[in-house]
Write an enzyme that holds these catalytic residues in place. Structure first.
Site, PDB file in Angstrom:
ATOM      1  N   ASP A 318      18.618 -31.050  34.645  1.00  0.00           N
ATOM      2  CA  ASP A 318      17.230 -31.010  35.097  1.00  0.00           C
ATOM      3  C   ASP A 318      16.622 -29.724  34.573  1.00  0.00           C
ATOM      4  OD1 ASP A 318      18.664 -29.288  37.279  1.00  0.00           O
ATOM      5  OD2 ASP A 318      16.533 -28.850  37.490  1.00  0.00           O
ATOM      6  N   CYS A 395       6.476 -40.375  18.029  1.00  0.00           N
ATOM      7  CA  CYS A 395       6.619 -40.612  19.480  1.00  0.00           C
ATOM      8  C   CYS A 395       5.804 -41.839  19.880  1.00  0.00           C
ATOM      9  CB  CYS A 395       6.132 -39.380  20.242  1.00  0.00           C
ATOM     10  SG  CYS A 395       6.185 -39.553  22.037  1.00  0.00           S
ATOM     11  N   CYS A 400       0.691 -40.167  22.787  1.00  0.00           N
ATOM     12  CA  CYS A 400       0.676 -40.175  21.317  1.00  0.00           C
ATOM     13  C   CYS A 400       0.066 -41.461  20.764  1.00  0.00           C
ATOM     14  CB  CYS A 400       2.097 -39.967  20.791  1.00  0.00           C
ATOM     15  SG  CYS A 400       2.697 -38.286  21.080  1.00  0.00           S
ATOM     16  N   HIS A 426       3.733 -36.409  27.625  1.00  0.00           N
ATOM     17  CA  HIS A 426       4.379 -36.403  26.307  1.00  0.00           C
ATOM     18  C   HIS A 426       5.693 -35.627  26.343  1.00  0.00           C
ATOM     19  CE1 HIS A 426       5.410 -35.876  22.149  1.00  0.00           C
ATOM     20  NE2 HIS A 426       5.530 -34.579  22.430  1.00  0.00           N
TER      21      HIS A 426
HETATM   22 ZN   LIG Z   1       4.277 -38.520  22.775  1.00  0.00          ZN
END
Ligand SMILES: [Zn+2]
Length: 445
Positions: A318, A395, A400, A426
């Site tokens: 994490d 991505c 994106c 993102h």
């Molecule tokens: Zn992205």
């Protein structure tokens, strides 16, 4: 049943593909867990969290911080709300830390005794006391699937003797944590519940055709079944300490394994030591930990680090980095062929990181490797002002697919909250995609 862990054979570098069966669902490992400090992954709604990542599977497990929830809104309030899952409307697995890290790094005027630690809240100066038993009581009220033993976090750097003394306290507290947990684990708020996912949650979890390899692992998970929690309990992980001393790491791991926890965390890393030391401490500890239990490295790291540790045999990680960096305009993306990190961009980014700690006491990982596998972009740079490309052309995250660098830079420059949200989505997708890529490779092993 608290936990079942199925794990495949280790690759040459030690990595393994697995599945962790918890009361609130199945988690594919190695897994990266976004941090939901105050029962929210900052800026990202729960339904979005359920869907991000290239395969649309979303975050399968998230973390919440015991210290923060204990102070606000209070663990008894969350218990009355049915536990943290129901409180925040998150039906997938969760983990809570012990509160120790924040008590030792964030709270004021600490007084440590063998019994526990007295501290003052960083919010209002009010006085509180955490013992292993109280940490367990709070974590049972919160009701995460995985809870952590209460440990002392030694300052860095610390001498061998100081580290050993601290480790001894951690071991005594681990034994007391386990004893209290075993006696009280039936008190979890969802002990007699049926839980199920809503129709919209099920739709969001229909597997992508490319994910057929997952079928053997989690057909029931993807089917969105209603599950009874009756008879299930939380599980408890021990935390290996030992600072930056391999002999102490070994001793700590051996002592905790004797206590027989459901899983083992490697704590006290990413606190400012060089990355090669972090790697060395992880490697030495993994040698001791049992193969059939999940291994969790707390509070790491940069994209290239989580990838490397997953390949070494770490099952769970994490870090606040993807979301915290996002709020400061720092974005990760895949390098284009032959591309190196631009020096000025990296320096900008590092400057942002050093001044960007908006919540003292949260972890900020050590500096990354010299040639990271991810490029850091500082979205506020003027060169992005009219850049029509997405953050990362490779991505497939919703940000994106829809927004340009120019728009994201604008949002950041005018302090619009949507900018922090989109940047966080993102960066989290980027991290989840790294884990998905590693899992695919390990599955093919
Ligand atoms: Zn992205």
């Amino acid at each position: 049943m608290a936990l079942r862990f199925e794990v495949g054979a280790a690759s040459q570098s030690g990595g393994r593909r697995g599945a962790l069966y918890l009361p609130h669902g199945t988690v594919q490992t190695p897994v990266f867990m976004p941090v939901g400090t105050a029962a929210t992954v900052k800026g990202v709604p729960q339904d979005t969290l359920e869907q991000i990542g290239a395969d649309g599977a979303g975050a399968e497990m998230i973390l919440a911080n015991t210290y923060h929830l204990y102070l606000r809104p209070g663990h008894e309030l969350i218990r009355r709300m049915g536990g943290v899952h129901r409180f925040m409307s998150w039906s997938r697995p969760m983990l809570t830390d012990s509160g120790g890290f924040q008590v030792f790094s964030l709270a004021k005027l600490r007084k440590i005794t063998p019994d526990g630690v007295e501290f003052r809240s960083h919010l209002d100066g009010s006085s509180h006391f955490f013992s292993p038993e109280h940490s367990m009581e709070v974590q049972i009220a919160l009701g995460a699937d995985v809870m952590m033993a209460f440990d002392e976090c030694v300052e860095t750097p610390a001498t061998w003797q100081r580290t050993r003394d601290s480790m001894g306290l951690t071991h005594a507290w681990a034994a007391r944590s386990k004893q209290y947990f075993e006696a009280h684990k039936h008190e979890v708020p969802w002990a007699s519940e049926q839980v199920g996912e809503s129709a919209s949650q099920r739709v969001s979890r229909v597997p992508h055709p490319s994910q057929s390899y997952r079928d053997g692992w989690d057909a029931d998970h993807l089917a969105g079944r209603t599950q009874s929690l009756i008879g299930h309990t939380q599980c408890l992980f021990g935390i290996v300490q030992g600072g930056m001393y391999p002999d102490l790491r070994r001793e700590s791991a051996e002592r905790l394994v004797e206590m027989d926890f459901d899983g083992y965390a490697i704590g006290g890393l990413a606190v400012g030591e060089p990355p090669e030391v972090t790697r060395e401490m992880i490697a030495r500890t993994l040698e001791i930990l049992p193969r059939d239990r999940p291994r969790y490295v707390m509070g790491v790291g940069y994209p290239d680090q989580i990838e490397e540790y997953a390949r070494m045999g770490v099952d769970m990680m994490d870090c606040v980095l993807p979301t915290r960096a996002a709020r400061h305009g720092l974005l990760f993306r895949a390098p284009e062929p032959g591309e190196r990190q631009a020096v000025e961009d990296a320096e900008d980014a590092i400057g942002e990181e050093q001044t960007g700690i908006d919540r003292p006491g949260e972890r900020w990982p050590a500096e990354s490797a010299a040639n990271p596998s991810a490029i850091r972009m500082n979205i506020k740079r003027v060169e992005y002002a009219e850049d029509q490309r997405p953050i990362d052309p490779a991505c497939s995250c919703p940000v994106c697919r829809r927004y340009t660098r120019a728009y994201l830079r604008h949002l950041f420059m005018v302090h619009e909250p949507l900018g922090a949200t989109l940047n966080s989505i993102h960066n989290l997708a980027f991290y989840l995609d790294i884990m998905e890529r590693v899992r695919k490779e390990l599955a093919g092993h």
